[in-house]
Design a protein around this motif. Structure first.
Motif, PDB file in Angstrom:
ATOM      1  N   GLU A  14      68.084 137.823  90.348  1.00 51.41           N
ATOM      2  CA  GLU A  14      68.369 138.803  89.296  1.00 51.41           C
ATOM      3  C   GLU A  14      69.390 138.207  88.324  1.00 51.41           C
ATOM      4  O   GLU A  14      70.421 137.672  88.745  1.00 51.41           O
ATOM      5  N   PRO A  15      69.117 138.274  87.025  1.00 49.59           N
ATOM      6  CA  PRO A  15      69.997 137.611  86.055  1.00 49.59           C
ATOM      7  C   PRO A  15      71.435 138.115  86.078  1.00 49.59           C
ATOM      8  O   PRO A  15      72.353 137.376  85.700  1.00 49.59           O
ATOM      9  N   GLU A  16      71.650 139.337  86.546  1.00 47.53           N
ATOM     10  CA  GLU A  16      73.019 139.845  86.672  1.00 47.53           C
ATOM     11  C   GLU A  16      73.876 138.930  87.533  1.00 47.53           C
ATOM     12  O   GLU A  16      75.084 138.794  87.304  1.00 47.53           O
ATOM     13  N   TYR A  17      73.250 138.343  88.540  1.00 49.99           N
ATOM     14  CA  TYR A  17      73.982 137.546  89.520  1.00 49.99           C
ATOM     15  C   TYR A  17      73.752 136.048  89.359  1.00 49.99           C
ATOM     16  O   TYR A  17      74.616 135.244  89.719  1.00 49.99           O
ATOM     17  N   LEU A  18      72.597 135.668  88.809  1.00 49.96           N
ATOM     18  CA  LEU A  18      72.267 134.250  88.663  1.00 49.96           C
ATOM     19  C   LEU A  18      72.911 133.651  87.411  1.00 49.96           C
ATOM     20  O   LEU A  18      73.442 132.528  87.456  1.00 49.96           O
ATOM     21  N   ASP A  19      72.875 134.374  86.310  1.00 52.46           N
ATOM     22  CA  ASP A  19      73.399 133.838  85.048  1.00 52.46           C
ATOM     23  C   ASP A  19      74.868 133.407  85.127  1.00 52.46           C
ATOM     24  O   ASP A  19      75.232 132.339  84.613  1.00 52.46           O
ATOM     25  N   PRO A  20      75.755 134.207  85.728  1.00 52.25           N
ATOM     26  CA  PRO A  20      77.170 133.821  85.733  1.00 52.25           C
ATOM     27  C   PRO A  20      77.466 132.510  86.451  1.00 52.25           C
ATOM     28  O   PRO A  20      78.520 131.903  86.239  1.00 52.25           O
ATOM     29  N   LEU A  21      76.543 132.051  87.300  1.00 52.63           N
ATOM     30  CA  LEU A  21      76.770 130.797  88.012  1.00 52.63           C
ATOM     31  C   LEU A  21      76.611 129.578  87.120  1.00 52.63           C
ATOM     32  O   LEU A  21      77.065 128.482  87.461  1.00 52.63           O
ATOM     33  N   LYS A  22      75.920 129.749  85.991  1.00 53.64           N
ATOM     34  CA  LYS A  22      75.707 128.667  85.010  1.00 53.64           C
ATOM     35  C   LYS A  22      75.209 127.398  85.709  1.00 53.64           C
ATOM     36  O   LYS A  22      74.218 127.424  86.409  1.00 53.64           O
ATOM     37  N   LYS A  23      75.889 126.274  85.545  1.00 54.10           N
ATOM     38  CA  LYS A  23      75.417 125.009  86.101  1.00 54.10           C
ATOM     39  C   LYS A  23      75.510 124.946  87.626  1.00 54.10           C
ATOM     40  O   LYS A  23      74.948 124.043  88.247  1.00 54.10           O
ATOM     41  N   GLU A  24      76.233 125.894  88.211  1.00 55.47           N
ATOM     42  CA  GLU A  24      76.344 125.928  89.674  1.00 55.47           C
ATOM     43  C   GLU A  24      75.207 126.709  90.320  1.00 55.47           C
ATOM     44  O   GLU A  24      75.204 126.899  91.532  1.00 55.47           O
ATOM     45  N   ALA A  25      74.247 127.148  89.517  1.00 57.59           N
ATOM     46  CA  ALA A  25      73.126 127.927  90.056  1.00 57.59           C
ATOM     47  C   ALA A  25      72.439 127.157  91.176  1.00 57.59           C
ATOM     48  O   ALA A  25      72.220 125.945  91.066  1.00 57.59           O
ATOM     49  N   PRO A  26      72.091 127.840  92.253  1.00 60.20           N
ATOM     50  CA  PRO A  26      71.404 127.151  93.356  1.00 60.20           C
ATOM     51  C   PRO A  26      70.021 126.681  92.917  1.00 60.20           C
ATOM     52  O   PRO A  26      69.385 127.298  92.062  1.00 60.20           O
ATOM     53  N   LEU A  27      69.559 125.607  93.504  1.00 61.99           N
ATOM     54  CA  LEU A  27      68.270 125.024  93.151  1.00 61.99           C
ATOM     55  C   LEU A  27      67.293 125.149  94.319  1.00 61.99           C
ATOM     56  O   LEU A  27      67.630 124.811  95.452  1.00 61.99           O
ATOM     57  N   GLY A  28      66.097 125.635  94.025  1.00 59.56           N
ATOM     58  CA  GLY A  28      65.049 125.672  95.027  1.00 59.56           C
ATOM     59  C   GLY A  28      65.118 126.800  96.027  1.00 59.56           C
ATOM     60  O   GLY A  28      64.362 126.811  97.001  1.00 59.56           O
ATOM     61  N   TRP A  29      66.016 127.765  95.811  1.00 63.71           N
ATOM     62  CA  TRP A  29      66.051 128.912  96.710  1.00 63.71           C
ATOM     63  C   TRP A  29      64.834 129.795  96.448  1.00 63.71           C
ATOM     64  O   TRP A  29      64.395 129.966  95.305  1.00 63.71           O
ATOM     65  N   ILE A  30      64.291 130.381  97.481  1.00 62.53           N
ATOM     66  CA  ILE A  30      63.220 131.363  97.347  1.00 62.53           C
ATOM     67  C   ILE A  30      63.870 132.733  97.212  1.00 62.53           C
ATOM     68  O   ILE A  30      64.644 133.154  98.088  1.00 62.53           O
ATOM     69  N   VAL A  31      63.575 133.439  96.127  1.00 59.64           N
ATOM     70  CA  VAL A  31      64.348 134.634  95.804  1.00 59.64           C
ATOM     71  C   VAL A  31      63.466 135.748  95.234  1.00 59.64           C
ATOM     72  O   VAL A  31      62.349 135.512  94.767  1.00 59.64           O
ATOM     73  N   THR A  32      64.015 136.962  95.233  1.00 63.18           N
ATOM     74  CA  THR A  32      63.483 138.032  94.397  1.00 63.18           C
ATOM     75  C   THR A  32      64.372 138.134  93.169  1.00 63.18           C
ATOM     76  O   THR A  32      65.574 137.856  93.226  1.00 63.18           O
TER      77      THR A  32
END
Length: 400
Positions: free
Chosen positions: A255-273
């Protein structure tokens, strides 16, 4: 002015006020705006857009919709007091809202005790429509069970035996973990759960949690954290190498509410909703996206969809009742009610009062152009395909 003239003026003013009230349907909305602003500020805008569109189209049976909003401070007691105040002072016609599962359950009980219709918009707990479900409460957002069921087939494909789990220690997290264990064990009987971390909501000690998970030496991790807890967990996990060589399945992480704030630290390859608003090209979503961005000059969030869908659901129910907010008429109207939202058409099931709203399932990646995490390789999981059968629901839901 004489006393008689004053009396006449007061009578006329009262009559005008009553006439105005008769032309309005007041929707009381209660939510944790201060506690969860990342989700609920966009949610509020989604509601406002829906109200604006409905009123511009003539309202409901000639009546305009009006929102009256209260903050519950993330507290069940405050939510119930707010509901009483909305009915007593604001004279609302119908109640909706709530985000946190334990708060939503308090309002579910309130609806039953007071015999008032309640459309729960966001809380995910299964208890709301099963163990503690009642005839007065319906729920829009796909349940914890539904969203976990969407992820389990993907988790089983990984063929990882040793799983660790991290979740917020309250109703939502507990429910998600219980469902994940049950469904993954059914899909993969040899699975083992080798470690569990359950920090209090909003109070994660990310360093100790990450270290404890690493010490369990899992092959994969099921993550149920969200909001600030998720950010702290991801950053500490990246720093300590927790995710290297390990698969991660994350509920709500996309969900962009939680993913966007991580910016470059966003996890890669996680399976998510989640909600990849930037890449959904269906006609209904594109029409919504155009209207939302024209009004607010910003991208929507998953909360936006939920807020918008809640108001559209109430409007659809009220149209069926001819504009009446009588609880019994709304209960009848919502049984099998079909509603068009930006994700497509949903239905409120008579069996458990749960809508068939689905979610997008995919993998996380980093988009250099957008400069934040995104979802890729995603598909829409229709909620109707991830719900228990009517026969199973009869075992889960008491007759009330």
């Amino acid at each position: 002015m004489t006393r008689q003239a004053w009396t006449m003026a007061a009578v006329l003013a009262l009559a005008a006020g009553q006439a105005g009230a008769q032309g309005v349907i007041k929707i009381g909305e209660i939510n944790s705006y201060k506690a969860m602003p990342a989700f609920l500020e966009p949610y509020k805008k989604g509601m406002e857009l829906a109200v604006e569109q409905i009123n511009a189209g003539g309202g409901i049976a000639g009546k305009k919709l009006e929102l009256v909003i209260r903050d519950d401070n993330g507290n069940p007691g405050d939510a119930v007091r707010a509901a009483d105040e909305l009915y007593a002072r604001e004279k609302i016609d119908v109640l909706t809202g709530s985000f946190l599962s334990h708060v939503g359950l308090a309002l579910t009980d309130y609806a039953q005790q007071k015999k008032r219709f309640f459309l729960a918009s966001e809380p995910l707990t299964d208890k709301m429509v099963w163990a503690q479900g009642n005839r007065y409460t319906y729920r829009l957002r796909g349940s914890t069970y539904m969203q976990v069921a969407m992820l389990v087939p993907e988790a089983a494909k990984l063929k990882k035996k040793r799983w660790a789990i991290v979740y917020p220690n309250y109703e939502y997290g507990q429910s998600a973990v219980a469902t994940f264990k049950k469904l993954l064990k059914q899909a993969q009987p040899d699975v083992e759960f080798v470690g569990e971390q359950a920090p209090a909501l909003g109070k994660i000690d990310a360093g100790s949690v990450v270290q404890a998970l690493a010490d369990a030496k899992p092959d994969a991790i099921f993550n149920v954290l969200f909001a600030a807890d998720l950010g702290k967990f991801v950053r500490e996990g990246n720093t300590r190498g927790l995710f290297k060589g390990r698969e991660v399945v994350g509920l709500l992480t996309g969900e962009p509410e939680y993913l966007d704030p991580l910016k470059k630290e966003a996890p890669l390859g996680w399976i998510v909703t989640g909600y990849p608003w930037y890449a959904i090209n269906t006609p209904e979503h594109q029409a919504f996206l155009k209207a939302y961005q024209a009004k607010y000059q910003e991208p929507p969030r998953l909360g936006t969809i939920v807020g918008y869908g809640a108001i559209q659901s109430l409007a659809a129910g009220l149209r069926k009742t001819g504009g009446s907010a009588d609880p019994e008429k709304l209960i009848a109207a919502f049984k099998g009610l079909e509603v068009d939202i930006p994700f497509g058409r949903i239905t409120y099931r008579p069996e458990d009062h749960q809508s068939t709203m689905g979610a997008y399932v995919g993998k996380t990646a980093y988009d250099a152009k957008l400069q934040h995490g995104v979802m890729v390789d995603f598909h829409y999981a229709d909620g109707k395909d991830y719900q228990p059968s009517a026969a199973e629901v009869r075992q889960l839901r008491p007759a009330r």
